[in-house]
Design a protein around this motif. Structure first.
Motif, PDB file in Angstrom:
ATOM      1  N   SER A 287       0.662  -1.081   0.059  1.00  0.00           N
ATOM      2  CA  SER A 287      -0.135  -0.017   0.184  1.00  0.00           C
ATOM      3  C   SER A 287       0.994   1.203  -0.049  1.00  0.00           C
ATOM      4  N   TYR A 288       0.246   2.494  -0.147  1.00  0.00           N
ATOM      5  CA  TYR A 288       1.191   3.686  -0.455  1.00  0.00           C
ATOM      6  C   TYR A 288       0.423   4.908   0.335  1.00  0.00           C
ATOM      7  N   SER A 289       1.245   5.858   0.368  1.00  0.00           N
ATOM      8  CA  SER A 289       0.671   7.153   0.698  1.00  0.00           C
ATOM      9  C   SER A 289       0.925   7.890  -0.638  1.00  0.00           C
ATOM     10  N   ALA A 290       0.244   9.047  -0.716  1.00  0.00           N
ATOM     11  CA  ALA A 290       0.166   9.786  -1.980  1.00  0.00           C
ATOM     12  C   ALA A 290       0.429  11.193  -1.577  1.00  0.00           C
ATOM     13  N   THR A 291       1.572  11.845  -2.443  1.00  0.00           N
ATOM     14  CA  THR A 291       2.072  13.245  -1.796  1.00  0.00           C
ATOM     15  C   THR A 291       1.967  14.087  -3.112  1.00  0.00           C
ATOM     16  N   TYR A 292       1.679  15.301  -2.775  1.00  0.00           N
ATOM     17  CA  TYR A 292       1.710  16.521  -3.989  1.00  0.00           C
ATOM     18  C   TYR A 292       2.318  17.426  -3.376  1.00  0.00           C
ATOM     19  N   VAL A 293       3.207  18.075  -4.106  1.00  0.00           N
ATOM     20  CA  VAL A 293       3.901  19.211  -3.777  1.00  0.00           C
ATOM     21  C   VAL A 293       3.746  20.549  -4.737  1.00  0.00           C
ATOM     22  N   GLY A 294       3.972  21.665  -4.171  1.00  0.00           N
ATOM     23  CA  GLY A 294       4.057  22.662  -5.079  1.00  0.00           C
ATOM     24  C   GLY A 294       4.402  24.127  -4.580  1.00  0.00           C
ATOM     25  N   VAL A 295       4.423  25.105  -5.134  1.00  0.00           N
ATOM     26  CA  VAL A 295       4.949  26.418  -4.696  1.00  0.00           C
ATOM     27  C   VAL A 295       3.316  27.504  -4.945  1.00  0.00           C
ATOM     28  N   VAL A 296       3.156  28.136  -4.060  1.00  0.00           N
ATOM     29  CA  VAL A 296       2.047  29.156  -4.018  1.00  0.00           C
ATOM     30  C   VAL A 296       2.746  30.457  -3.534  1.00  0.00           C
ATOM     31  N   SER A 297       1.585  31.495  -3.884  1.00  0.00           N
ATOM     32  CA  SER A 297       2.022  32.758  -3.253  1.00  0.00           C
ATOM     33  C   SER A 297       0.634  33.414  -2.961  1.00  0.00           C
ATOM     34  N   HIS A 298       0.743  34.468  -2.123  1.00  0.00           N
ATOM     35  CA  HIS A 298      -0.444  35.144  -1.843  1.00  0.00           C
ATOM     36  C   HIS A 298       0.049  36.446  -0.767  1.00  0.00           C
ATOM     37  N   PRO A 299      -0.229  37.727  -1.092  1.00  0.00           N
ATOM     38  CA  PRO A 299       0.191  38.627  -0.274  1.00  0.00           C
ATOM     39  C   PRO A 299      -0.098  38.847   1.287  1.00  0.00           C
ATOM     40  N   SER A 300      -1.197  38.039   1.636  1.00  0.00           N
ATOM     41  CA  SER A 300      -1.567  37.950   2.923  1.00  0.00           C
ATOM     42  C   SER A 300      -0.505  36.871   3.776  1.00  0.00           C
ATOM     43  N   LEU A 301       0.185  35.935   2.888  1.00  0.00           N
ATOM     44  CA  LEU A 301       0.871  35.282   3.642  1.00  0.00           C
ATOM     45  C   LEU A 301       2.251  35.969   4.286  1.00  0.00           C
ATOM     46  N   PRO A 302       2.658  35.924   5.579  1.00  0.00           N
ATOM     47  CA  PRO A 302       3.441  36.716   6.204  1.00  0.00           C
ATOM     48  C   PRO A 302       4.942  36.466   5.657  1.00  0.00           C
ATOM     49  N   ALA A 303       5.692  37.546   5.420  1.00  0.00           N
ATOM     50  CA  ALA A 303       7.214  37.519   4.877  1.00  0.00           C
ATOM     51  C   ALA A 303       7.843  36.708   6.011  1.00  0.00           C
ATOM     52  N   ASN A 304       8.943  36.258   5.466  1.00  0.00           N
ATOM     53  CA  ASN A 304       9.824  35.663   6.381  1.00  0.00           C
ATOM     54  C   ASN A 304       9.529  34.646   7.307  1.00  0.00           C
ATOM     55  N   THR A 305       8.377  33.921   7.163  1.00  0.00           N
ATOM     56  CA  THR A 305       7.658  33.178   8.174  1.00  0.00           C
ATOM     57  C   THR A 305       7.077  32.131   7.507  1.00  0.00           C
ATOM     58  N   SER A 306       6.948  30.581   8.237  1.00  0.00           N
ATOM     59  CA  SER A 306       6.391  29.431   7.744  1.00  0.00           C
ATOM     60  C   SER A 306       5.304  29.317   8.728  1.00  0.00           C
ATOM     61  N   ILE A 307       4.162  28.774   8.312  1.00  0.00           N
ATOM     62  CA  ILE A 307       3.054  28.413   8.991  1.00  0.00           C
ATOM     63  C   ILE A 307       2.866  26.841   9.125  1.00  0.00           C
ATOM     64  N   LEU A 308       3.133  26.152  10.135  1.00  0.00           N
ATOM     65  CA  LEU A 308       3.151  24.846  10.373  1.00  0.00           C
ATOM     66  C   LEU A 308       1.741  24.182  10.855  1.00  0.00           C
ATOM     67  N   ASN A 309       1.419  23.130  10.158  1.00  0.00           N
ATOM     68  CA  ASN A 309      -0.058  22.630  10.496  1.00  0.00           C
ATOM     69  C   ASN A 309       0.131  21.698  11.684  1.00  0.00           C
ATOM     70  N   THR A 310      -0.387  22.378  13.150  1.00  0.00           N
ATOM     71  CA  THR A 310      -0.020  21.544  14.229  1.00  0.00           C
ATOM     72  C   THR A 310      -1.724  21.365  14.962  1.00  0.00           C
ATOM     73  N   PRO A 311      -1.982  20.323  15.114  1.00  0.00           N
ATOM     74  CA  PRO A 311      -3.593  20.225  15.872  1.00  0.00           C
ATOM     75  C   PRO A 311      -3.506  20.898  17.340  1.00  0.00           C
ATOM     76  N   VAL A 312      -4.635  21.391  17.592  1.00  0.00           N
ATOM     77  CA  VAL A 312      -4.619  22.015  18.691  1.00  0.00           C
ATOM     78  C   VAL A 312      -4.398  21.366  19.980  1.00  0.00           C
ATOM     79  N   ALA A 313      -4.619  19.856  19.781  1.00  0.00           N
ATOM     80  CA  ALA A 313      -4.336  18.966  20.870  1.00  0.00           C
ATOM     81  C   ALA A 313      -2.919  19.066  21.283  1.00  0.00           C
ATOM     82  N   ALA A 314      -1.964  19.280  20.445  1.00  0.00           N
ATOM     83  CA  ALA A 314      -0.587  19.389  20.689  1.00  0.00           C
ATOM     84  C   ALA A 314      -0.373  20.481  22.075  1.00  0.00           C
ATOM     85  N   GLN A 315      -1.180  21.521  22.219  1.00  0.00           N
ATOM     86  CA  GLN A 315      -0.841  22.335  23.473  1.00  0.00           C
ATOM     87  C   GLN A 315      -1.086  21.448  24.734  1.00  0.00           C
TER      88      GLN A 315
END
Length: 480
Positions: A317-345
């Motif tokens: 069996s496998y996992s499927a992965t897709y990758v890309g490059v995106v842009s938007h003026p609202s995304l903060p400069a020099n910052t990465s936003i990481l997907n972290t579930p709230v339960a991690a707090q």
């Protein structure tokens, strides 16, 4: 020599006697036909041709070699942005392989943007989350490395000496969550996920041996500063594969797929290969086939699998992965936003892994307004679903207040978005305990076919090249 040539020609004729000749525009003869022009296939072609004097042809369905590299080049600046492979670990003199292809390399030094942790299912920033302290993370990775080194003899390069089912180490069959708890590795989990673990759609539920195949000792050693990583000086990982493509010339059949294959134990292989550009079909007569693409059901359809092959490949069996490059003026400069579930707090690091399907991050490329995105799901996950995952995560971040929409509103812009492939091939514990690895190894050389690629070894490119080198020795010996 003449006698062996006549015998080969006779056997090959027997194999392809049933191939329909009407659609064939040409026939080419090679020692080895290589299916798949990704990291393993392209590397194999160079080694076989340049170091062993073996004639080769590479069949690649895409318009270029490179597989999982996924490099996007900004047409305005010419700067490259690697959405797939990020760097290469310097082992087994890997830099020399780049040098022989005139690709200049440099140490991989990347600036670290500020990190924002947000739950992509709600779009709300986590204000009470503490990632592991550097010292705790390092200690956990050192413990992981010590454990992985114990199992190295049966894991790398490849599973040539993998133990019989009754002797498989118990740790390797544990769900990774249980392995982490047993060995106090919790502080290393966010790093494991962020580095290569995101390529597994259910990291904590996967068997430990499959995690160690994705997050192998070479990756750990690099994170700990024991080994070094490098990149092309151009910052375009695609450059290596463009150089290989130039070297191979007409022996790289791009935008081409195998539509029919005949394989025999002694008579070699015959392939019908169709170009999606010209619509024309080429017949390839080869002594051996080297298959480097994932052995999925779809990929194996043209290869007349017998019951044994179907049984083995059907356990994957496998996992499927897709990758890309995106842009938007609202995304903060020099910052990465990481997907972290709230339960991690506040520091529940075992809960820091999002549930599939997910977008792992909006990861800012340094000194740019571009962001890397990675969507991951199970093997049924489609490109359209992955794109929708990215859009929905962006919209959630907007609705949750982590980012602020422009006025007037603008949609997220996709500059590139490509399949990174069906990755992280795995089999169940039950399959392993019924001899899956032994049955998988038993396919090597059978019906004139050899196999390499991430399904057969580790995922890290240069680590996989080490396995491929062991495989090529066996393949070349079979040609004699």
């Amino acid at each position: 020599m003449l006698l062996s040539t006549l015998l080969w020609s006779s056997a090959a004729a027997t194999v392809h006697a049933s191939i329909d000749s009407v659609r064939i525009v040409r026939t080419i003869h090679k020692d080895v036909a290589i299916v798949g022009g990704g990291g393993s296939g392209a590397y194999s072609a160079v080694r076989l041709r340049e170091d062993y004097g073996v004639s080769v042809v590479v069949i690649e369905k895409e318009i270029m070699l490179g597989g999982h590299v996924n490099t996007w080049v900004d047409p305005a600046t010419g700067r490259g942005y690697d959405a797939g492979v990020q760097n290469y670990i310097d082992l087994a003199n890997a830099t020399a392989f780049f040098a022989r292809l005139n690709v200049t390399t440099q140490a991989n030094v990347r600036a670290s943007p500020a990190q924002v942790y947000a739950d992509f299912t709600t779009g709300v920033e986590l204000t009470n989350y503490s990632p592991p302290a550097a010292a705790d993370r390092t200690d956990a990775l050192k413990r992981y490395l010590a454990l992985a080194e114990q199992y190295l003899p049966v894991m790398e390069p490849g599973w040539w000496t993998f133990p019989e089912p009754v002797d498989i180490p118990a740790d390797l069959l544990l769900p990774f969550r249980d392995f982490v708890i047993k060995h106090n590795l919790t502080a290393g989990v966010p790093q494991i996920f962020a580095t290569t673990g995101f390529g597994i759609h259910d990291l904590l539920g996967s068997l430990t041996m499959w995690v160690m195949r994705s997050f192998n000792i070479d990756m750990v050693r690099t994170l700990l500063g024991i080994d070094a990583a490098f990149v092309p000086a151009s910052r375009k990982n695609q450059d290596l594969y463009d150089a290989i493509q130039r070297l191979l010339g007409s022996n790289a059949l791009l935008s081409s797929t195998v539509t029919k294959a005949e394989r025999s134990e002694k008579g070699g292989v015959v392939l019908e290969v169709r170009s999606s550009v010209t619509g024309k079909t080429t017949r390839i007569v080869a002594k051996k086939l080297l298959f480097t693409a994932p052995p999925t059901n779809a990929n194996m359809v043209p290869f007349d699998l017998d019951s044994i092959e179907k049984s083995v490949f059907g356990d994957f069996s496998y996992s499927a992965t897709y990758v890309g490059v995106v842009s938007h003026p609202s995304l903060p400069a020099n910052t990465s936003i990481l997907n972290t579930p709230v339960a991690a707090q506040p520091a529940n690091w075992l809960e820091a892994i999002p549930k599939a399907p997910f977008n792992t991050r909006f990861d800012n490329y340094p000194n740019s307004s571009y962001y890397r995105v990675i969507a991951v799901g199970d093997q049924t996950y489609t490109e359209s679903q992955a794109r929708q995952t990215i859009i929905e995560s962006f919209d959630k971040l907007m609705a949750g207040g982590t980012i602020t929409q422009t006025s007037p509103p603008e949609p997220l812009k996709f500059l590139s978005f490509e399949p990174h492939g069906l990755v992280s091939a795995y089999a169940s514990r039950e399959a392993l305990e019924s001899g899956f690895i032994q049955r998988l190894n038993g396919l090597q050389g059978r019906r004139s076919t050899w196999y390499t690629g991430a399904a057969w070894s580790v995922h890290i490119s240069t680590s996989l090249w080490v396995f491929t080198d062991t495989l090529l020795l066996k393949l070349v010996a079979s040609l004699r």
